[in-house]
Design a protein around this motif. Structure first.
Motif, PDB file in Angstrom:
ATOM      1  N   GLN A  25       1.148  -1.186   0.236  1.00 23.25           N
ATOM      2  CA  GLN A  25      -0.236  -0.550  -0.231  1.00 23.25           C
ATOM      3  C   GLN A  25       0.800   0.835   0.109  1.00 23.25           C
ATOM      4  O   GLN A  25       0.478   2.271  -0.793  1.00 23.25           O
ATOM      5  N   TYR A  26       1.403   1.549   0.985  1.00 24.39           N
ATOM      6  CA  TYR A  26       2.604   2.724   1.204  1.00 24.39           C
ATOM      7  C   TYR A  26       3.713   2.863  -0.398  1.00 24.39           C
ATOM      8  O   TYR A  26       4.070   3.635  -0.731  1.00 24.39           O
ATOM      9  N   LEU A  27       4.373   1.399  -1.057  1.00 27.94           N
ATOM     10  CA  LEU A  27       5.144   1.671  -1.912  1.00 27.94           C
ATOM     11  C   LEU A  27       4.036   1.815  -3.601  1.00 27.94           C
ATOM     12  O   LEU A  27       4.292   2.613  -4.035  1.00 27.94           O
ATOM     13  N   GLN A  28       2.446   1.837  -3.235  1.00 25.51           N
ATOM     14  CA  GLN A  28       1.535   2.213  -4.112  1.00 25.51           C
ATOM     15  C   GLN A  28       1.036   3.835  -4.244  1.00 25.51           C
ATOM     16  O   GLN A  28       1.403   4.309  -5.487  1.00 25.51           O
ATOM     17  N   THR A  29       1.603   4.572  -3.149  1.00 27.93           N
ATOM     18  CA  THR A  29       1.605   5.515  -3.164  1.00 27.93           C
ATOM     19  C   THR A  29       3.147   6.400  -3.229  1.00 27.93           C
ATOM     20  O   THR A  29       2.873   8.283  -3.529  1.00 27.93           O
ATOM     21  N   LYS A  30       4.004   5.847  -3.791  1.00 30.51           N
ATOM     22  CA  LYS A  30       4.939   6.675  -3.586  1.00 30.51           C
ATOM     23  C   LYS A  30       5.565   6.537  -5.170  1.00 30.51           C
ATOM     24  O   LYS A  30       5.083   6.241  -5.855  1.00 30.51           O
TER      25      LYS A  30
END
Length: 133
Positions: free
Chosen positions: A123-128
């Motif tokens: 989830q974090y990486l999808q927003t980066k």
């Protein structure tokens, strides 16, 4: 000391600091057990995670769908904190960090934790913004 071993020991140290409020030096001594291995990278991981702990925790909280940081398993919290430190402040490729975190969850936590850790990190990486690896 290989980086994988350093990450394993870093999780153990972060866990002890979080659970029993052990001082970093004491936790390091317990984990290293008189080992003569070079622990520079291990110390870098632990000190960096602790130095940025508030910022890391705030970032993790944004991706805990239906969970609170203080309610997740302590070992999972330690694994996530270490992974977020590497993702946020290191030049380690994202997929390496995620794979290492999954392996740490498989090693130290229950049968379902690796999925939880993977989900939070994904989830974090999808927003980066995409980064070159």
């Amino acid at each position: 000391m290989k980086r994988r071993i350093a990450r394993e020991k870093a999780v153990q140290i972060l866990f002890q600091i979080d659970m029993a409020e052990v001082k970093m030096h004491d936790a390091l001594h317990m984990v290293m057990e008189d080992s003569s291995d070079d622990n520079k990278y291990l110390m870098y991981l632990v000190e960096g995670t602790l130095e940025h702990l508030q910022q890391i925790d705030e970032e993790i909280k944004q991706y805990l769908r239906g969970w609170q940081l203080d309610r997740i398993a302590n070992v999972d919290r330690a694994i996530l904190r270490l992974a977020y430190f590497e993702l946020m402040f290191e030049e380690v490729p994202d997929r390496v960090v995620v794979n290492e975190a999954i392996e740490l969850a498989k090693l130290f936590s229950d049968d379902q934790s690796f999925r939880f850790v993977n989900g939070v990190l994904s989830q974090y990486l999808q927003t980066k913004q995409p980064t070159e690896e």
